[in-house]
Structure formats: C-alpha cells, structure tokens
Enzyme design. Structure first.
Site, PDB file in Angstrom:
ATOM      1  N   SER A 138      53.298   0.788  23.081  1.00 35.31           N
ATOM      2  CA  SER A 138      53.733   0.908  21.688  1.00 35.31           C
ATOM      3  C   SER A 138      55.234   1.130  21.698  1.00 35.31           C
ATOM      4  O   SER A 138      55.781   1.675  22.666  1.00 35.31           O
ATOM      5  CB  SER A 138      53.049   2.118  21.045  1.00 35.31           C
ATOM      6  OG  SER A 138      53.695   2.472  19.829  1.00 35.31           O
ATOM      7  N   TYR A 151      49.455  10.690  20.565  1.00 35.72           N
ATOM      8  CA  TYR A 151      49.468   9.223  20.640  1.00 35.72           C
ATOM      9  C   TYR A 151      50.775   8.737  21.267  1.00 35.72           C
ATOM     10  O   TYR A 151      50.756   7.952  22.225  1.00 35.72           O
ATOM     11  CB  TYR A 151      49.309   8.618  19.247  1.00 35.72           C
ATOM     12  CG  TYR A 151      49.416   7.109  19.263  1.00 35.72           C
ATOM     13  CD1 TYR A 151      48.324   6.336  19.626  1.00 35.72           C
ATOM     14  CD2 TYR A 151      50.612   6.462  18.949  1.00 35.72           C
ATOM     15  CE1 TYR A 151      48.418   4.950  19.674  1.00 35.72           C
ATOM     16  CE2 TYR A 151      50.715   5.080  18.993  1.00 35.72           C
ATOM     17  CZ  TYR A 151      49.618   4.330  19.351  1.00 35.72           C
ATOM     18  OH  TYR A 151      49.714   2.966  19.404  1.00 35.72           O
TER      19      TYR A 151
END
Lengths: 257, 252
Positions: A138, A151
């Site tokens: 990400s 996350y």
C-alpha cells in the site's frame, strides 16, 4: 513474469483489487485461481470466465493454509504465480485501553498470511519456470495513515519482507511488489464511493499495463501512489504525513464516515 | 523526556541495550522495574541496586502481560514510563528444505503483538501521569532490511510505522512517544558471538550516546538516533537505499 499463459493464485480474489486484476489476467490469457473466505463472492467473481477457478481459503488459519497449498498444487500443477492480495483494514483509536482483536487479525492476515502461503508454496514455485510471487502492499507502507495504525504498519512490514524475499529468492522466483494508492473498493466501509480515491477500473487498467511490460517492474506503482512512495526520498515526509492525515479525515467525512 | 524522578518499566531489561540503559537510568535516581523472561538474570542485574525491582514477563504471552500489568498497578502505581525493549531476532533461510515457520510466528508475537498488547494495557495508567513517555526499540533494519533476517527486519519496519501513528494519536495527551533505533550493537541479540563482534558498536558507547541525546533533548520527531545508525535511517532520504541495501546484503 510472463505476460500471458501464467497460472496465478490470487488470494482475496472475490472482491476489490483481487477480483479486478483476476479478470484482467484471465482476459489476456492467464489461468487464475481466486481464493477467499466467501464462497458466494468467489462464484460471482468467476462467473462467465472459464479459466477462473475458485477455492475457499482463510489465511488466518495455519492448518487450513497447509491443506490448501497441497490441494492447489495437486489440482493446478502448472501454478507459477502466487499473488498475495488478501488483506484487511481497520481504523483504530489508540488513545485508551481497547480490544486488540482488530489489530491481531490485521497482523495475522496482512503479515502472517503472505508469509504462510509463501512458505507453503515456495518448494513448488522454486521448481517452476517463470515463477513469481507478487505481494500487495500500500502507499501507506511508506507514509502511515495515522487513523489506521496497524494496517499501515502491516504494509510497512510486508514491504520490508518483500525486499528481503527478493534478495533471498534471486534467480529462482521473481518477487514483485504492488503498492496501490487509495482505491475505490470495499476495503473499509464507505470506501467504494469515497471521493478522492482512485476508481477501481482505472487502477486495474493501469496495473495491467505495467504487468504487460517485460521485464515486470519490481515495484508496480501507478502515478497516484508516487505522492506516498517517493515522500521520504524527496525529502517531504513530514509534510506528506500532515497532508495525508488532513486529507484522509476530510475524505472520510465527505464520504459519510 | 524527563531524566529523573521517573518510574520506568524496561522490558527485555535483563541483558543488552535494555540492561545498559536501565542501569544508567537507575544511576540517575529513577525507579526502574526490570522485566524479562528469566528471573535469575533479572535478579543478578538488580542485585545491590536500591530502587531497582524485577518482574517476570513474557510479552509474547497474553496471560503473562495481564498478570504483569495487574502487578504493576498494584506495586508501582506511579509508573510513568514504558520502555518497550524486548525483542528477538533470528536468521531465516527461505530457500532451505525445512523453513521453520515457527521462527516467523515467534518473532511477530514478541516484536509486534507484544508491543501492541503491553502498550494498550498500560496506556490508561500512563495517561493518568504527568510526564509520561513510551520508548520503543526498533532498529536501523526498520529502514533497510537485512535479507537474512526477513521477519525481524519487517517487525521493526512495522514498529517504526506504528509509532508514528501512535505519536500522532497521543499528541494531545501529554504521553511522549519515542523511537529508539539502534545500529548493530555488541549484545547477544543475534547470538553470543555478536557481543564481541568488532563490526558492532560497543554497548557502553551506544548507551552513553543515547543518554547524551536524551539529556540534550535531541530527539527530532521523537526519534533517538545515534550517529552510527544514520547510514540506514537516512538511506532512502539521501537517495542511496539500493546502495545501502547492497552493502548490508552482499551477494554470497
């Protein structure tokens, strides 16, 4: 990675980025096994595409991963690409004592999931021609979204792990990192329509274009993620962290979150 | 970070960097609680030191953390500083016939889950104090991994990212969040040979430099960075990540 004729295992293939990429790989001539927790989502994602196969899998369960790996290799002996895409994301408030179950699940799925699957399939992949492992990280691996601490950290961990993996598997298995920006998927509630996030089809098309290159770039980065990916390198980390924090709060508010 | 009159819990306090800093902080008159898995090691370090206590704790064990936190609340209600220092490091060969997944799981359990759990459990106590701080040990390998230690490096990258989020979320609470990123130091983290490896920084030199940085308040963005770790810390920023990675990971 070959530009057609691969046999690809796509985890988290029943929705979002996994589903969209599975469709594009299929449509250019790859065979794709989409794996995920929800049978109905997998069936829907496979509908009308004859070289998309489905298998249920929960990467949180180590025993299930081992059994799954044996079966997928037996059923698809040509398997040459592991695409570690499954991941979850949660917003977390760290300011008080709290339930750690979201954080624990995020660590189990986003970090241990790819490690377990890589472990279970590495012997098979090492013996295949044109073998590749793709990990989906990400943009938040590079600059954290402070509202999603575990996350972001899990993606930083997998970015680091991917760099090590590439070194250890050099000459045996190609290792590719795909670092998406914010994309309109159901990763978090409301995100599929959140303004400012990249539309899923536009993202998948841009990624497919990079997977069509030879050699495959070791990091697949669309233009929209460079703001995060290059922040540290371009000496603007602090400023980017601040901008991201403010922008994300505004986007979530605008998206009704 | 305040340097005196603290009550500090140091995990992994029985050896290495934890011990060296715990001793220096104790010498300054702070109350120090050494926590670790090995009771005998802890007792040995604390012997003859008034105001240094010990606590058996395995951060990888949820039950052990719960028990330790209850004991801390009871015995050390003034606790205002948590030093998350416990960590393990193991090489992993992903191309070996038998790749032991247990190593990866254990490394994540101690280095990641242990920190999340203990920090979460002690935060309400810390928030109630004046001058509270959380110091967490990462590594230069958070920034440029050591490929022979893939999970260890990844857990440290995790913590570096997570601490930035924690620091932001706690910015209005008065709890200071500090990251301690050591270079390669002469400890037994990677086995007994590391303690005398001439390529590693001598432990006393490292601990002294850290204390000097803390004394001077020289912790930009909450990071405690000795000179020797800057090659790794600034690699990406200075456009030499690939070069630094290649130097740290020579092809065999």
């Amino acid at each position: 990675m070959k530009t057609s004729g691969n046999t690809i295992l796509m985890t988290g293939g029943g929705s979002g980025i996994g589903e969209a990429l599975a469709h594009r790989f299929h449509d250019r001539g790859d065979t794709v096994i989409i794996a995920g927790r929800r049978r109905d989502a997998l069936d829907r994602a496979a509908e009308g595409r004859e070289r998309i196969h489905t298998m249920t899998l929960d990467v949180e369960d180590d025993g299930a991963v081992q059994a799954f790996a044996k079966k997928v290799v037996a059923d698809f002996p040509a398997l040459n690409v592991l695409f570690n895409n499954a991941g979850i994301m949660a917003f977390e408030d760290l300011t008080g004592r709290r339930d750690l179950s979201d954080a624990a699940a995020t660590v189990a799925i986003n970090i241990l999931g790819p490690i377990r699957l890589t472990d279970a399939l590495i012997d098979h992949l090492s013996g295949q021609p044109d073998a590749a492992i793709v990990t989906v990280t990400s943009g938040l691996a590079y600059v954290p979204l402070v509202a999603a601490p575990t996350y972001s950290a899990s993606k930083a961990a997998i970015h680091s792990y991917t760099v090590s993996l590439r070194m250890q598997l050099a000459g045996k298995v190609e290792v590719i990192e795909l670092a998406p920006p914010g994309v309109q998927t159901d990763l978090t509630p409301g995100q599929a329509n959140r303004p400012g996030y990249m539309p899923l089809d536009a993202f998948a098309d841009a990624v497919a274009e990079q997977f069509a290159r030879r050699p495959t770039p070791p990091e697949i980065l669309v233009d929209e993620v460079q703001f995060l990916r290059q922040a540290e390198r371009e000496g603007r980390f602090d400023e980017t962290l601040k901008t991201l924090t403010e922008r994300a709060a505004a986007q979530r508010e605008a998206g009704g979150e | 970070m305040k340097m005196t009159d603290n009550t500090i819990l140091v995990t992994g306090g029985g050896s290495g960097i934890g011990r060296a800093l715990a001793e220096r902080l104790h010498d300054r008159g702070n109350r120090v609680i050494l926590a670790g898995r090995r009771r005998a090691t802890l007792d040995e370090v604390a012997a003859g030191r008034d105001g240094m206590d010990t606590l058996e704790l395995d951060v990888a064990d949820a039950g052990s953390v719960t028990d330790a936190v209850a004991e801390i609340r009871d015995r050390f209600p003034a606790l205002n500083m948590l030093f998350n220092n416990a960590g393990i490091s193991r090489p992993e060969d992903l191309t070996a016939d038998e790749w032991d997944l247990d190593l990866a799981e254990a490394t994540i359990a101690t280095n990641v889950t242990g920190v999340l759990r203990l920090t979460g459990a002690l935060l309400p106590l810390l928030r109630a104090q004046r001058d509270a701080a959380i110091v967490t040990t990462t590594s230069g390998l958070a920034y440029v991994p050591l490929a022979s230690h893939p999970t260890y490096s990844a857990t440290k990258a995790f913590l570096h990212s997570w601490l930035q989020s924690l620091r932001h979320q706690l910015r209005a609470t008065g709890v200071e969040v500090l990251e301690l990123s050591p270079p390669y130091v002469q400890t037994e983290l990677g086995g007994p040979q590391q303690a005398t490896d001439p390529h590693a920084m001598p432990l006393d030199d490292y601990a002294d430099e850290v204390m000097a940085l803390l004394d001077a308040g020289d912790t930009p963005d909450g990071e405690i960075l000795v000179k020797r770790v800057m090659g790794y810390r600034a690699a990406e920023r200075e456009g030499r990540y690939a070069q630094t990675f290649a130097q740290g990971n020579p092809a065999s």
